[in-house]
Design a protein around this motif. Structure first.
Motif, PDB file in Angstrom:
ATOM      1  N   ILE A   1       0.989  -1.410   0.414  1.00 48.18           N
ATOM      2  CA  ILE A   1      -0.063   0.508   0.084  1.00 48.18           C
ATOM      3  C   ILE A   1       0.794   1.006   0.050  1.00 48.18           C
ATOM      4  O   ILE A   1       1.516   1.474   1.300  1.00 48.18           O
ATOM      5  N   GLY A   2       1.159   2.069  -0.986  1.00 46.72           N
ATOM      6  CA  GLY A   2       1.586   3.661  -1.246  1.00 46.72           C
ATOM      7  C   GLY A   2       2.448   3.039  -2.133  1.00 46.72           C
ATOM      8  O   GLY A   2       3.420   2.207  -2.470  1.00 46.72           O
TER       9      GLY A   2
ATOM     10  N   GLY B   1       4.128   5.598  -3.316  1.00 46.10           N
ATOM     11  CA  GLY B   1       6.147   6.153  -3.220  1.00 46.10           C
ATOM     12  C   GLY B   1       7.207   6.197  -2.929  1.00 46.10           C
ATOM     13  O   GLY B   1       7.237   5.008  -3.468  1.00 46.10           O
ATOM     14  N   ILE B   2       8.419   6.898  -2.901  1.00 49.11           N
ATOM     15  CA  ILE B   2       9.655   6.020  -2.903  1.00 49.11           C
ATOM     16  C   ILE B   2       9.928   5.093  -2.180  1.00 49.11           C
ATOM     17  O   ILE B   2      10.029   3.712  -2.199  1.00 49.11           O
TER      18      ILE B   2
ATOM     19  N   GLU C   1      -3.545   7.718  -5.140  1.00 49.73           N
ATOM     20  CA  GLU C   1      -3.790   8.829  -5.986  1.00 49.73           C
ATOM     21  C   GLU C   1      -3.374   8.333  -7.717  1.00 49.73           C
ATOM     22  O   GLU C   1      -2.681   7.367  -7.338  1.00 49.73           O
TER      23      GLU C   1
ATOM     24  N   SER D   1       4.920  12.523  -0.479  1.00 49.61           N
ATOM     25  CA  SER D   1       6.087  13.347  -0.096  1.00 49.61           C
ATOM     26  C   SER D   1       7.267  13.621  -1.148  1.00 49.61           C
ATOM     27  O   SER D   1       7.941  13.958  -0.459  1.00 49.61           O
TER      28      SER D   1
ATOM     29  N   ALA E   1       2.534   3.328   3.373  1.00 45.44           N
ATOM     30  CA  ALA E   1       1.342   4.726   3.102  1.00 45.44           C
ATOM     31  C   ALA E   1       1.921   5.637   3.260  1.00 45.44           C
ATOM     32  O   ALA E   1       1.298   6.897   3.707  1.00 45.44           O
ATOM     33  N   GLY E   2       3.428   5.817   4.023  1.00 46.04           N
ATOM     34  CA  GLY E   2       4.151   7.581   4.367  1.00 46.04           C
ATOM     35  C   GLY E   2       3.030   7.827   5.736  1.00 46.04           C
ATOM     36  O   GLY E   2       2.980   7.331   6.767  1.00 46.04           O
TER      37      GLY E   2
ATOM     38  N   ARG F   1       7.185  15.291   6.476  1.00 47.37           N
ATOM     39  CA  ARG F   1       8.078  14.534   7.260  1.00 47.37           C
ATOM     40  C   ARG F   1       7.318  12.917   8.200  1.00 47.37           C
ATOM     41  O   ARG F   1       6.858  14.447   9.267  1.00 47.37           O
TER      42      ARG F   1
HETATM   43  C1  FAD Z   1       9.960  19.814   2.098  1.00 50.08           C
HETATM   44  C2  FAD Z   1      10.831  17.987   2.542  1.00 50.08           C
HETATM   45  C3  FAD Z   1      11.913  18.180   2.079  1.00 50.08           C
HETATM   46  C4  FAD Z   1      12.618  16.768   2.196  1.00 50.08           C
HETATM   47  N1  FAD Z   1      13.908  16.539   2.122  1.00 50.08           N
HETATM   48  C5  FAD Z   1      14.486  15.337   1.616  1.00 50.08           C
HETATM   49  C6  FAD Z   1      15.977  15.393   0.813  1.00 50.08           C
HETATM   50  O1  FAD Z   1      16.026  16.070   0.544  1.00 50.08           O
HETATM   51  N2  FAD Z   1      16.033  13.835   0.983  1.00 50.08           N
HETATM   52  C7  FAD Z   1      15.855  12.259   1.609  1.00 50.08           C
HETATM   53  O2  FAD Z   1      16.192  12.107   1.806  1.00 50.08           O
HETATM   54  N3  FAD Z   1      14.688  13.167   2.172  1.00 50.08           N
HETATM   55  C8  FAD Z   1      13.806  14.354   1.826  1.00 50.08           C
HETATM   56  N4  FAD Z   1      12.302  14.260   2.307  1.00 50.08           N
HETATM   57  C9  FAD Z   1      11.507  13.083   3.424  1.00 50.08           C
HETATM   58  C10 FAD Z   1      11.227  12.614   2.012  1.00 50.08           C
HETATM   59  O3  FAD Z   1      10.806  13.131   1.144  1.00 50.08           O
HETATM   60  C11 FAD Z   1      10.051  11.278   2.581  1.00 50.08           C
HETATM   61  O4  FAD Z   1      10.738  10.516   3.526  1.00 50.08           O
HETATM   62  C12 FAD Z   1       9.476   9.733   1.560  1.00 50.08           C
HETATM   63  O5  FAD Z   1       9.129  10.646   0.808  1.00 50.08           O
HETATM   64  C13 FAD Z   1       8.685   9.134   2.092  1.00 50.08           C
HETATM   65  O6  FAD Z   1       8.207   8.555   1.129  1.00 50.08           O
HETATM   66  P1  FAD Z   1       6.746   7.250   1.746  1.00 50.08           P
HETATM   67  O7  FAD Z   1       7.011   6.917   0.218  1.00 50.08           O
HETATM   68  O8  FAD Z   1       7.078   6.341   2.121  1.00 50.08           O
HETATM   69  O9  FAD Z   1       5.544   8.073   1.289  1.00 50.08           O
HETATM   70  P2  FAD Z   1       5.241   9.315   0.371  1.00 50.08           P
HETATM   71  O10 FAD Z   1       5.940   9.998  -0.809  1.00 50.08           O
HETATM   72  O11 FAD Z   1       4.143  10.059   1.062  1.00 50.08           O
HETATM   73  O12 FAD Z   1       4.208   7.984  -0.333  1.00 50.08           O
HETATM   74  C14 FAD Z   1       2.817   7.173   0.473  1.00 50.08           C
HETATM   75  C15 FAD Z   1       1.594   7.349  -0.749  1.00 50.08           C
HETATM   76  O13 FAD Z   1       1.160   6.466   0.196  1.00 50.08           O
HETATM   77  C16 FAD Z   1      -0.186   6.301  -0.400  1.00 50.08           C
HETATM   78  N5  FAD Z   1      -1.137   5.882   0.087  1.00 50.08           N
HETATM   79  C17 FAD Z   1      -0.900   6.783   1.385  1.00 50.08           C
HETATM   80  N6  FAD Z   1      -2.658   5.474   1.764  1.00 50.08           N
HETATM   81  C18 FAD Z   1      -3.579   4.912   1.162  1.00 50.08           C
HETATM   82  C19 FAD Z   1      -4.351   4.321   0.942  1.00 50.08           C
HETATM   83  N7  FAD Z   1      -5.222   3.766   1.676  1.00 50.08           N
HETATM   84  N8  FAD Z   1      -4.441   3.133  -0.449  1.00 50.08           N
HETATM   85  C20 FAD Z   1      -3.418   3.148  -0.793  1.00 50.08           C
HETATM   86  N9  FAD Z   1      -2.529   4.314  -1.026  1.00 50.08           N
HETATM   87  C21 FAD Z   1      -2.307   5.477  -0.107  1.00 50.08           C
HETATM   88  C22 FAD Z   1      -0.299   7.483  -0.136  1.00 50.08           C
HETATM   89  O14 FAD Z   1      -0.606   8.618  -1.594  1.00 50.08           O
HETATM   90  C23 FAD Z   1       1.234   8.109  -0.687  1.00 50.08           C
HETATM   91  O15 FAD Z   1       1.806   8.148  -2.440  1.00 50.08           O
HETATM   92  C24 FAD Z   1      12.034  15.649   2.588  1.00 50.08           C
HETATM   93  C25 FAD Z   1      10.256  15.921   3.132  1.00 50.08           C
HETATM   94  C26 FAD Z   1       9.967  16.969   2.337  1.00 50.08           C
HETATM   95  C27 FAD Z   1       8.663  16.988   3.227  1.00 50.08           C
END
Ligand code: FAD
Length: 372
Positions: A8-9, A11-12, A33, A40, A197-198, A303
């Motif tokens: 689920i999710g 993102g990266i 999305e 994030s 899911a971030g 974050r």
């Molecule tokens: C301003 C800022 C600066 C940053 N700078 C850095 C940096 O320089 N270097 C670095 O390494 N990190 C940086 N980070 C941190 C980094 O961006 C995050 O740690 C990382 O993107 C987290 O990725 P993720 O996939 O866990 O979350 P997300 O990218 O948020 O992905 C989670 C996904 O889950 C999906 N989701 C949620 N609920 C559901 C559901 N019920 N069903 C299906 N899908 C769902 C969401 O739609 C989302 O797309 C920064 C963050 C911010 C905000």
């Protein structure tokens, strides 16, 4: 069909773990999305800063460096890292914060002390009277986040995985030893559920009947402004202002700035506050010689942290086949290669010894994480 893994999710975090799993089982990535990387992952500062975060995070950053420097053949078309370098500057009131940063410098990502005039030569837009001390770290680099994310996503599909976008998981149930994840359109089945899911990871846990890990999403604001006239921004380092945690970095011929804010915020499509933007523009003009004529772009992102600010990766201690890949905080892009490898090894019951992370230090069972 029952998939081996439902992530689920998209993102990266979700993309990187699905990539690592897709050669060893059937994988479905479910993203709420319509565009991948909308939250994030698409809102970061895109920096590889190995000396950032606590000791657990720093070790993961360092261990991820070889992937960024030499990704697998065919993974991407352009280098994932571009050398940037980073200055940390302190004013008279905060200069005592520099020695501890120097002392924490990781082997292989060395931080050195430099004279204020050397800092000014590297970033001539700084105000000389505001610099009482400075550090420099050469290993800091820009990450091609879109290249990294797309590299993972394309390889998932090449390896036979499935990516579904525009469908949020709204019900998560365990039935007959498998998970059923229901969206507005259909129900998907899988043996193992991976919660990537971030900011929404605790909400997914609640749907699945798991205990919260105490995840707190924190809003961070950023703006893009024009670069000062006549300055070669491509050669300019990122600058951290240790007094406040604010930072500036060159971004495609312009400058990105953030106050380094961390405001607890419910999971949502977070937007910047007008007041934060105005204060940031004022801060740039006070701390630097950069005139803010216009704000080309502004955004905010989340974050998400647990109490000890280390990521949470591992099987839930109580709910079977429910796997956490959460709490990546402000480091989730640079940690992704190693966290994904560690997660895949745990999911596939393979050894984790040579991955470069102590899996007990990121386990949901560790003390201080509420699910433990
Ligand atoms: C301003 C800022 C600066 C940053 N700078 C850095 C940096 O320089 N270097 C670095 O390494 N990190 C940086 N980070 C941190 C980094 O961006 C995050 O740690 C990382 O993107 C987290 O990725 P993720 O996939 O866990 O979350 P997300 O990218 O948020 O992905 C989670 C996904 O889950 C999906 N989701 C949620 N609920 C559901 C559901 N019920 N069903 C299906 N899908 C769902 C969401 O739609 C989302 O797309 C920064 C963050 C911010 C905000």
């Amino acid at each position: 069909m029952i998939h081996d893994f439902l992530v689920i999710g998209g993102g990266i975090s979700g993309a990187s773990v699905a990539y690592e799993l897709a050669d060893d089982g059937t994988v479905l990535v479910l993203e709420a999305e319509t565009s991948l990387g909308y939250h994030s992952t698409g809102r970061s500062a895109a920096l590889f800063t190995p000396n950032f975060g606590g000791p657990v995070v720093r070790r993961i950053n360092i261990a991820s460096a070889p992937f960024f420097a030499a990704p697998p053949d065919g993974f991407c078309d352009a280098p994932l890292l571009t050398r940037r370098g980073s200055l940390t500057v302190a004013d008279a009131g905060s200069v005592d914060k520099l020695p501890p940063l120097l002392a924490m410098s990781e082997p292989g990502a060395v931080v050195v002390e430099i004279a204020p005039k050397e800092a000014l030569a590297l970033a001539p837009y700084l105000r000389a009277e505001r610099i009482a001390g400075a550090l420099y770290e050469a290993t800091v680099a820009d990450i091609d986040v879109a290249g990294l994310h797309q590299g993972y996503l394309k390889a998932i599909v090449r390896r036979g995985g499935t990516i579904v976008t525009g469908e949020a998981a709204i019900e998560v149930q365990r039935r007959d030893g498998a998970w059923e994840v229901t969206t507005k359109r259909q129900t998907y089945r899988a043996r193992i559920l991976v919660n990537a899911a971030g900011a929404w990871a605790d909400q997914i846990a609640t749907l699945a009947g798991a205990t919260s890990i105490g995840l707190v999403p924190m809003r961070r604001t950023a703006i893009i402004v024009d670069a000062p006239d006549g300055l070669d921004m491509a050669a300019s380092p990122a600058v951290d202002f240790v007094a406040t945690g604010a930072y500036i970095k060159p971004d495609a011929g312009k400058l990105m700035a953030s106050p380094g804010d961390a405001t607890p915020t419910a999971p949502q499509d977070v937007q910047p506050e007008e007041l934060d933007i105005a204060q940031l523009a004022h801060w740039i003009e006070t701390e630097t010689h950069i005139p803010v004529r216009r704000i080309a772009h502004s955004w905010a992102g989340l974050r998400s942290f647990v109490a000890d600010q280390a990521p949470v990766v591992g099987f839930d201690p109580h709910v079977p086949d429910f796997f956490w890949l959460a709490a990546q905080g402000g480091y989730g892009i640079m940690m992704a290669p190693v966290l994904a490898r560690a997660a895949a090894a745990l999911l596939l019951s393979r050894p984790t010894g040579d991955i470069g992370v102590d899996v007990d230090a990121i386990s949901p069972r560790r003390p201080g994480v509420s699910a433990g």
